[in-house]
Design an enzyme around this catalytic site. Structure first.
Site, PDB file in Angstrom:
ATOM      1  N   ASN A  40       1.979  -0.230  -5.646  1.00 17.85           N
ATOM      2  CA  ASN A  40       3.002  -1.112  -5.627  1.00 17.85           C
ATOM      3  C   ASN A  40       3.186  -1.897  -4.279  1.00 17.85           C
ATOM      4  OD1 ASN A  40       5.272  -1.035  -8.131  1.00 17.85           O
ATOM      5  ND2 ASN A  40       4.613   0.829  -7.764  1.00 17.85           N
ATOM      6  N   HIS A  70      11.937   3.560  -9.223  1.00 13.89           N
ATOM      7  CA  HIS A  70      12.234   5.013  -9.989  1.00 13.89           C
ATOM      8  C   HIS A  70      11.290   4.707 -11.459  1.00 13.89           C
ATOM      9  CE1 HIS A  70      12.764   9.346 -10.483  1.00 13.89           C
ATOM     10  NE2 HIS A  70      13.022   8.853 -11.715  1.00 13.89           N
ATOM     11  N   ASP A 114      18.275   9.051  -6.178  1.00  6.24           N
ATOM     12  CA  ASP A 114      18.251   8.355  -7.550  1.00  6.24           C
ATOM     13  C   ASP A 114      19.534   8.249  -7.917  1.00  6.24           C
ATOM     14  OD1 ASP A 114      15.447   8.472  -7.399  1.00  6.24           O
ATOM     15  OD2 ASP A 114      15.386  10.428  -8.481  1.00  6.24           O
TER      16      ASP A 114
HETATM   17  C1  GAR Z   1       5.795   4.619  -8.667  1.00  7.44           C
HETATM   18  O1  GAR Z   1       5.484   4.664 -10.040  1.00  7.44           O
HETATM   19  C2  GAR Z   1       7.018   4.881  -8.202  1.00  7.44           C
HETATM   20  O2  GAR Z   1       7.984   4.382  -9.309  1.00  7.44           O
HETATM   21  C3  GAR Z   1       7.052   6.120  -8.159  1.00  7.44           C
HETATM   22  O3  GAR Z   1       5.908   6.634  -7.669  1.00  7.44           O
HETATM   23  C4  GAR Z   1       4.836   5.875  -7.973  1.00  7.44           C
HETATM   24  C5  GAR Z   1       4.117   5.393  -6.794  1.00  7.44           C
HETATM   25  O4  GAR Z   1       2.918   4.687  -7.234  1.00  7.44           O
HETATM   26  N1  GAR Z   1       8.157   6.684  -7.436  1.00  7.44           N
HETATM   27  C6  GAR Z   1       8.784   7.883  -7.697  1.00  7.44           C
HETATM   28  O5  GAR Z   1       8.485   8.462  -8.479  1.00  7.44           O
HETATM   29  C7  GAR Z   1      10.166   7.869  -6.835  1.00  7.44           C
HETATM   30  N2  GAR Z   1      11.004   9.086  -7.405  1.00  7.44           N
HETATM   31  P1  GAR Z   1       2.034   3.712  -6.130  1.00  7.44           P
HETATM   32  O6  GAR Z   1       2.040   4.710  -4.930  1.00  7.44           O
HETATM   33  O7  GAR Z   1       0.846   3.508  -6.783  1.00  7.44           O
HETATM   34  O8  GAR Z   1       2.852   2.475  -5.866  1.00  7.44           O
END
Ligand code: GAR
Length: 188
Positions: free
Chosen positions: A14, A103, A144
């Protein structure tokens, strides 16, 4: 030029996507990535895209070091993207309504402490849920529970594995998170 500060603890897809999206913008850019995990993939991704990365330990998150760095880079909006630590109250007070999180579920479902990443996608498959999705919300003192800004749902197919669900959710995140950030920045 508005400044975005991204907080990430992990692989950083992200973060990478948001940095690329705003690299062409004349309104905003990612000024820095903040990371609490020296081994996180996000550090390399940020550096490759020319964005500095501030790596900190748990004490520095709590003792004012991170807040000072946020002020140094004149952050307008703090964007959590896979950041797994709690944001201290001092930072939330200083950046009221300017800290957001993404989230990977339809909150309030599958939220709360310990509910993150693959834990959620595995639970979705185990519970034979027919849909899941993403939630973008303001960050408050409780995990959250801040006000919801945006949600989008997707179907879960009967044969989807947790990895399939993760992939689908990630596509949604990459499509919508930069657009929501851009929208919020217009009013800051
Ligand atoms: C994402 O899917 C985000 O929504 C989640 O961690 C992932 C990070 O991916 N966040 C949570 O679960 C927060 N509670 P990334 O490091 O590849 O962006």
């Amino acid at each position: 030029m508005k400044q975005i500060a991204i907080f990430s603890s992990g692989s950083g897809t992200n973060a990478e996507n948001i940095i690329k999206y705003f690299s062409e913008s004349e309104e905003a850019r990612v000024g820095a990535v903040f990371c609490n995990n020296p081994k996180a993939g996000v550090i390399d991704k940020a550096h490759k895209l020319g964005v500095r990365c501030i790596v900190f330990d748990p004490h520095q998150l709590a003792d004012g070091y991170v807040l000072a760095k946020l002020k140094d880079c004149r952050a307008d909006l703090i964007v959590l993207a896979g950041f797994l630590k709690k944001i201290p109250t001092e930072i939330l007070d200083e950046y009221e309504d300017r800290v957001i999180n993404i989230h990977p579920s339809l909150l309030p479902d599958y939220g709360g402490e310990g509910m993150y990443g693959m834990h959620i996608h595995r639970a979705i498959v185990e519970n034979e849920e027919e849909e899941t999705g993403i939630t973008i919300h303001y960050v408050s003192d409780d995990y959250d529970e801040g006000e919801i800004i945006f949600q989008e749902a997707i179907e879960v197919d009967f044969e989807d594995s947790p990895e399939d669900v993760q992939y689908k959710v990630q596509q949604l995140e990459h499509k919508h998170y930069p657009e929501v950030i851009e929208y919020l920045l217009r009013d800051l």
